[in-house]
Each structure stands twice: as C-alpha cells, then as structure tokens.
Write a protein that holds these residues in place. Structure first.
Motif, mmCIF file in Angstrom:
data_model
loop_
_atom_site.group_PDB
_atom_site.id
_atom_site.type_symbol
_atom_site.label_atom_id
_atom_site.label_comp_id
_atom_site.label_asym_id
_atom_site.label_seq_id
_atom_site.Cartn_x
_atom_site.Cartn_y
_atom_site.Cartn_z
ATOM 1 N N THR A 92 -8.587 2.985 7.114
ATOM 2 C CA THR A 92 -9.166 3.232 5.784
ATOM 3 C C THR A 92 -8.335 2.532 4.728
ATOM 4 O OG1 THR A 92 -9.902 5.385 6.520
ATOM 5 C CG2 THR A 92 -9.840 5.019 4.143
ATOM 6 N N ARG A 93 -8.977 1.702 3.926
ATOM 7 C CA ARG A 93 -8.223 0.979 2.905
ATOM 8 C C ARG A 93 -8.473 1.530 1.498
ATOM 9 N NH1 ARG A 93 -12.143 -2.532 0.672
ATOM 10 N NH2 ARG A 93 -10.578 -3.449 -0.660
ATOM 11 N N GLY A 94 -9.372 2.492 1.358
ATOM 12 C CA GLY A 94 -9.646 3.107 0.061
ATOM 13 C C GLY A 94 -11.108 3.496 0.028
ATOM 14 N N PRO A 95 -11.549 4.221 -0.963
ATOM 15 C CA PRO A 95 -10.737 4.861 -1.996
ATOM 16 C C PRO A 95 -10.058 6.123 -1.466
ATOM 17 C CG PRO A 95 -13.068 5.347 -2.332
ATOM 18 C CD PRO A 95 -12.987 4.422 -1.154
ATOM 19 N N GLY A 96 -9.010 6.525 -2.148
ATOM 20 C CA GLY A 96 -8.260 7.707 -1.738
ATOM 21 C C GLY A 96 -6.960 7.768 -2.520
ATOM 22 N N LEU A 97 -6.059 8.606 -2.057
ATOM 23 C CA LEU A 97 -4.760 8.729 -2.731
ATOM 24 C C LEU A 97 -3.880 7.557 -2.295
ATOM 25 C CD1 LEU A 97 -4.181 12.503 -1.896
ATOM 26 C CD2 LEU A 97 -4.929 11.571 -4.095
ATOM 27 N N GLU A 98 -3.394 6.793 -3.253
ATOM 28 C CA GLU A 98 -2.640 5.574 -2.920
ATOM 29 C C GLU A 98 -1.502 5.804 -1.926
ATOM 30 O OE1 GLU A 98 -3.177 2.247 -3.704
ATOM 31 O OE2 GLU A 98 -5.117 2.967 -4.444
ATOM 32 N N PRO A 99 -0.607 6.769 -2.175
ATOM 33 C CA PRO A 99 0.520 6.921 -1.233
ATOM 34 C C PRO A 99 0.041 7.283 0.170
ATOM 35 C CG PRO A 99 0.783 8.364 -3.161
ATOM 36 C CD PRO A 99 -0.576 7.777 -3.259
ATOM 37 N N ALA A 100 -1.044 8.035 0.233
ATOM 38 C CA ALA A 100 -1.583 8.443 1.531
ATOM 39 C C ALA A 100 -2.213 7.235 2.235
ATOM 40 C CB ALA A 100 -2.613 9.551 1.331
ATOM 41 N N LEU A 101 -3.013 6.490 1.488
ATOM 42 C CA LEU A 101 -3.660 5.300 2.056
ATOM 43 C C LEU A 101 -2.629 4.312 2.588
ATOM 44 C CD1 LEU A 101 -6.306 4.644 -0.721
ATOM 45 C CD2 LEU A 101 -6.823 5.093 1.688
ATOM 46 N N TRP A 102 -1.588 4.082 1.779
ATOM 47 C CA TRP A 102 -0.613 3.065 2.162
ATOM 48 C C TRP A 102 0.128 3.414 3.433
ATOM 49 C CZ3 TRP A 102 -0.832 -1.735 1.723
ATOM 50 C CH2 TRP A 102 -1.569 -2.276 0.668
ATOM 51 N N THR A 103 0.275 4.691 3.691
ATOM 52 C CA THR A 103 0.931 5.100 4.936
ATOM 53 C C THR A 103 0.117 4.610 6.134
ATOM 54 O OG1 THR A 103 1.726 7.036 3.771
ATOM 55 C CG2 THR A 103 1.886 7.082 6.152
ATOM 56 N N GLY A 104 -1.180 4.866 6.101
ATOM 57 C CA GLY A 104 -2.038 4.425 7.205
ATOM 58 C C GLY A 104 -2.105 2.912 7.298
ATOM 59 N N ILE A 105 -2.182 2.259 6.148
ATOM 60 C CA ILE A 105 -2.320 0.793 6.138
ATOM 61 C C ILE A 105 -1.051 0.118 6.682
ATOM 62 C CG2 ILE A 105 -2.572 -1.217 4.628
ATOM 63 C CD1 ILE A 105 -4.436 0.579 2.865
ATOM 64 N N THR A 106 0.107 0.585 6.235
ATOM 65 C CA THR A 106 1.345 -0.058 6.730
ATOM 66 C C THR A 106 1.522 0.221 8.223
ATOM 67 O OG1 THR A 106 2.601 1.817 5.877
ATOM 68 C CG2 THR A 106 2.638 -0.169 4.565
ATOM 69 N N PHE A 107 1.121 1.400 8.655
ATOM 70 C CA PHE A 107 1.203 1.733 10.089
ATOM 71 C C PHE A 107 0.287 0.803 10.893
ATOM 72 C CE2 PHE A 107 -0.244 4.620 13.629
ATOM 73 C CZ PHE A 107 0.966 4.631 14.325
ATOM 74 N N ALA A 108 -0.951 0.646 10.410
ATOM 75 C CA ALA A 108 -1.919 -0.227 11.106
ATOM 76 C C ALA A 108 -1.397 -1.661 11.148
ATOM 77 C CB ALA A 108 -3.273 -0.166 10.395
ATOM 78 N N GLU A 109 -0.847 -2.112 10.049
ATOM 79 C CA GLU A 109 -0.337 -3.489 10.000
ATOM 80 C C GLU A 109 0.835 -3.676 10.953
ATOM 81 O OE1 GLU A 109 0.439 -4.178 5.809
ATOM 82 O OE2 GLU A 109 -1.257 -5.576 5.784
ATOM 83 N N ALA A 110 1.698 -2.656 11.017
ATOM 84 C CA ALA A 110 2.850 -2.756 11.917
ATOM 85 C C ALA A 110 2.370 -2.865 13.364
ATOM 86 C CB ALA A 110 3.764 -1.545 11.734
ATOM 87 N N LEU A 111 1.448 -1.990 13.760
ATOM 88 C CA LEU A 111 0.933 -2.036 15.139
ATOM 89 C C LEU A 111 0.210 -3.352 15.402
ATOM 90 C CD1 LEU A 111 -0.473 1.552 15.798
ATOM 91 C CD2 LEU A 111 1.823 0.658 16.211
ATOM 92 N N GLY A 112 -0.601 -3.776 14.433
ATOM 93 C CA GLY A 112 -1.359 -5.023 14.594
ATOM 94 C C GLY A 112 -0.428 -6.209 14.798
ATOM 95 N N SER A 113 0.682 -6.214 14.080
ATOM 96 C CA SER A 113 1.563 -7.371 14.196
ATOM 97 C C SER A 113 2.340 -7.356 15.512
ATOM 98 C CB SER A 113 2.489 -7.486 12.982
ATOM 99 O OG SER A 113 3.496 -6.518 13.063
#
Ligand code: KG4
Ligand code: ZN
Length: 403
Positions: free
Chosen positions: A120-141
């Motif tokens: 999920t990239r949005g909309p939502g609470l920024e700090p909450a969203l960024w946690t999922g996004i950085t996690f996804a990016e880390a796994l993806g890389s």
C-alpha cells in the motif's frame, strides 16, 4: 504468479501470500498465507489512531507476520547451514532495530518463490505507510523481485468486486479468511464505487479498469469518523463503528420509538457530496440535553444516528446512480461492514435499480487487509502496469489527486 502483499496504512499490519491466475477478463486467487494483526486495542486508549504508535507496531510486527504468512504458504526455507551470511545495508530503513530485524530475516531464510511484492502506497498515515513501503523495498532489493505500490482505496474497490470461489483451499491459520478463495469475473462498466471508511466517503466512477472519476465526496468528516466520534460521545471504545452498530441493533430489536430524529445533511442538494460533521454535532447537542444517560438511551441515540447515516448514504447513492447509470454498485471500506447500511443499499438496488448489480465485500474483507492489495497488484500487473524496482509510484494513480 505468487504475490507477497503488505498493508500498513493505518492500524492493521497485514501480510498475505496469494497465488493469482487470469486477467481482468477473469481471475482466480488462492490465499496461501495470511497474517493480520490489528492494533486497534492499543489505540483505544487514545480514542483514535496514534500515528507514531502505529508506526512502532508495524515495525515490530512486519517481520513476524511475514514469517507467519510465508510459513503458512509453505514457502519459507531456512538457509542451509554454513551458507555464508550476506549482510545487507538497508539505507532506506532508518530505525536500527527494524533494520536489524529485516537483516536477520533475509539472512536466515532463502529467497521465497514469490514473483512480486505489493505494498500500500497511500492514502493513509504517512509514518505507517512508510514502514510498509521501506520494508517492501528492502525485501524487493535483496530478493531481486519487483515491488508495486498500490492505492489503498483501489484495494477497497477490488475487495467489493471479488466473489468467493468454491475452491476452499483451507491453509489453516485464520480460517475465516481461508474458508474460500476468491474469483474476479469479467465486469460490466461503468462501475460506481461507494467508498466508506474511517478516512474516506466518496463516489468514484470507474468507466474502465483503472480509469477513475470523482463523482462526489464528503466535505468534512468521513462516515466512519462520524461513527467513531459518536461512539466517543457515548463513551464507547474505539473503533466505534461496530460498537455504535451493536447499540443501534439492540434499540431496533426493542422497537424503540422514533422520537429522536437527527438531520440528514445535504439531503436536498443536487450533488453527490456528503457532510457528516453536522450530524455528529447534532448528536452532541442532543446529549447535552440528556445529562442522565441510561444504557437504553445510548442505544436509542446510536439507533437514531445510524438511521440518519444510512439514510443519507442511501439518498446520495440513489442520486449517484441516477447521474452515472452505473451497471455495478461496489461498496468498499470499513463501514461497508455495517449491516443497516448493507441492507438499506440492497433494498435501494432491488426496488429502484433492478438492472444494477450490487457488490459488497465479504465481511472478512471490509476492513483493511493485504489480500485486496495483492489482488489489485495482480490486476495492475496483468494490465501492463509493469512493476519495476525500486518502488514505482506512477503505476497506481492516486485517487486523491483527482479529488
Ligand atoms: O477501511 P477501514 O478499516 O480503515 C480505513 O481505511 O479508514 O475503516 C475503518 C472505519 C472505522 O471508522 C470504523 O469505525 C468503521 O470503519 N467501521 C464501521 C463498522 N465496522 C467498521 N462503521 C460502522 N459500522 C460497522 N459495522
Ligand atoms: Zn481502509
């Protein structure tokens, strides 16, 4: 195609593993693994979602939930003993504990057989969203697989369009969600989506897949927010929607007299817009005149409020259907769990729009979940929105941009 899907936009941390086949002309989904942790009870003390607490909880729970979902899907294998540790430097993850958790996870296990990560990239609470996004990016890389950012509201629309399939591949764990797999059959357009959640109340017209037009929306509070605020006024715990609904049901079952009637804001204007803040204020004023509140008074107020909310939604849905001639009405978001609203909308369609099809999400998919995010990603991928790494933003057009 196997998809690892992640949802962290608000106070649910959710990870799901899906197996997808087909396209927008017809698709089938097996839920291989599904792990969801609701933080709602932790936020109850604050009377609403506290963003930094949500972020901390997402960080704490993402790795364990991912392990649980992958294990359930039978996709997790430990690295062979003696495999040299590869150390990864996740510069995008600022918090050390979270970074170490991710690092331990990817070093401990082999890359699972998944083809794509959806987040999920949005909309939502920024700090909450960024946690999922950085996690996804880390796994993806680390795993070298594409990551696709998905709009949360698109997920809610898709959750309404799914049908349970007869497969019933029960993978254990959360049986409710595993009782059936899902199917997405070819759809008739235009589709009118009514999105009713804690943050949104809007009509979106979908003339074809992924082409959205805003038809109307709330000018102030979302309907879920109104339920939550009225719950607080009645001293009921967060999240208030289900509490208010349960109180209203008891009053209705008692056959309470209709001697409290709250306003139906914007009922007579010609738009498909909503306003819920006045309704909440009307409840507040009523309560100020009732210093001694018995349990049955509370039920009575909840009943009158729910009637008003359901009626205004019905009135505006009638208007939106008349304006758009939609073939399908798809209702999504947390408030779509509400029994009164579901049955009023069903009656509206049956009595006045017999040529429109009503689609409501399974009760297990009304709230925030990762399954809807994974399915939206599959739809996006099959329509040629090629996922690329790092996270692409362009793929899922933010509905909010059009608002
Ligand atoms: O979609 P959702 O889980 O999260 C957001 O994206 O906002 O929606 C949460 C909202 C909350 O305001 C909650 O009180 C409301 O949905 N809700 C309900 C019911 N179940 C959840 N509102 C009315 N009746 C319900 N049964
Ligand atoms: Zn939501």
């Amino acid at each position: 195609m196997k998809i690892l899907a992640i949802e962290t936009s608000c106070d649910e941390t959710a990870v799901a593993i899906l197996e997808a086949e087909g396209s927008t002309a017809g698709a089938r989904y097996r839920i291989l693994g599904d792990a969801l942790f609701s933080q709602a009870h932790l936020h109850a003390a604050y009377g609403g979602v506290y963003p930094n607490l949500a972020k901390r909880e997402h960080q704490k729970n993402l790795v364990p939930l991912t392990i649980r979902a992958l294990t359930e899907a039978n996709l997790l294998k430990q690295n062979a003993p003696g495999t040299p540790m590869q150390l990864h430097n996740f510069s995008g993850v600022r918090e050390e504990v979270f970074r170490n958790d991710i690092s331990d996870f990817v070093n401990h296990y082999e890359k699972p057989e998944v083809n794509m990560i959806a987040v999920t990239r949005g909309p939502g609470l920024e700090p909450a969203l960024w946690t999922g996004i950085t996690f996804a990016e880390a796994l993806g890389s680390v795993w070298g697989i594409p990551v696709l950012g998905i709009d949360h509201m698109e997920g809610h629309i898709i959750s309404a369009l799914l049908n349970p399939a007869d497969g019933g591949h029960s993978a254990g764990g959360n049986r409710e969600l595993h009782a059936a797999d899902f199917e997405l059959s070819a759809l008739q357009f235009p589709i009118l989506a009514l999105l009713i959640s804690g943050g949104h109340t809007e009509f979106i017209l979908m003339k074809e897949w992924f082409k959205y037009e805003l038809v109307g929306r709330t000018k102030d509070d979302a309907v879920g927010e109104a339920f939550d605020k009225v719950a607080r006024l009645l001293d009921l715990p967060y999240p208030g929607g289900p509490e208010v609904a349960a109180h209203a049901r008891r009053s209705r079952e008692r056959g309470a007299a209709h001697d409290i009637v709250f306003p139906r804001p914007l009922a007579n204007d010609d738009t498909c817009n909503f306003s819920f803040s006045g309704l909440k204020t009307a409840v507040l004023y009523k309560l100020q005149k009732m210093p001694e509140l018995t349990p049955s008074d509370k039920e009575h107020i909840a009943h009158a409020f729910e009637d008003a909310a359901a009626e205004i939604i019905t009135i505006k849905t009638r208007r939106a259907l008349e304006k758009t001639n939609a073939r399908v009405l798809a209702v999504g978001g947390g408030v779509s769990a509400n029994t009164k609203i579901r049955s009023d909308l069903a009656a509206l369609i049956a009595n006045e729009f017999p040529h429109t099809e009503l689609r409501l999400p399974e009760k297990t998919l009304t709230g925030d979940n990762a399954i809807m995010i994974g399915i939206a990603a599959h739809m996006r991928a099959t329509r040629g929105t090629t996922p690329t790494h790092p996270l692409i933003a362009e793929g899922s057009k933010k509905l909010a941009d059009q608002a």
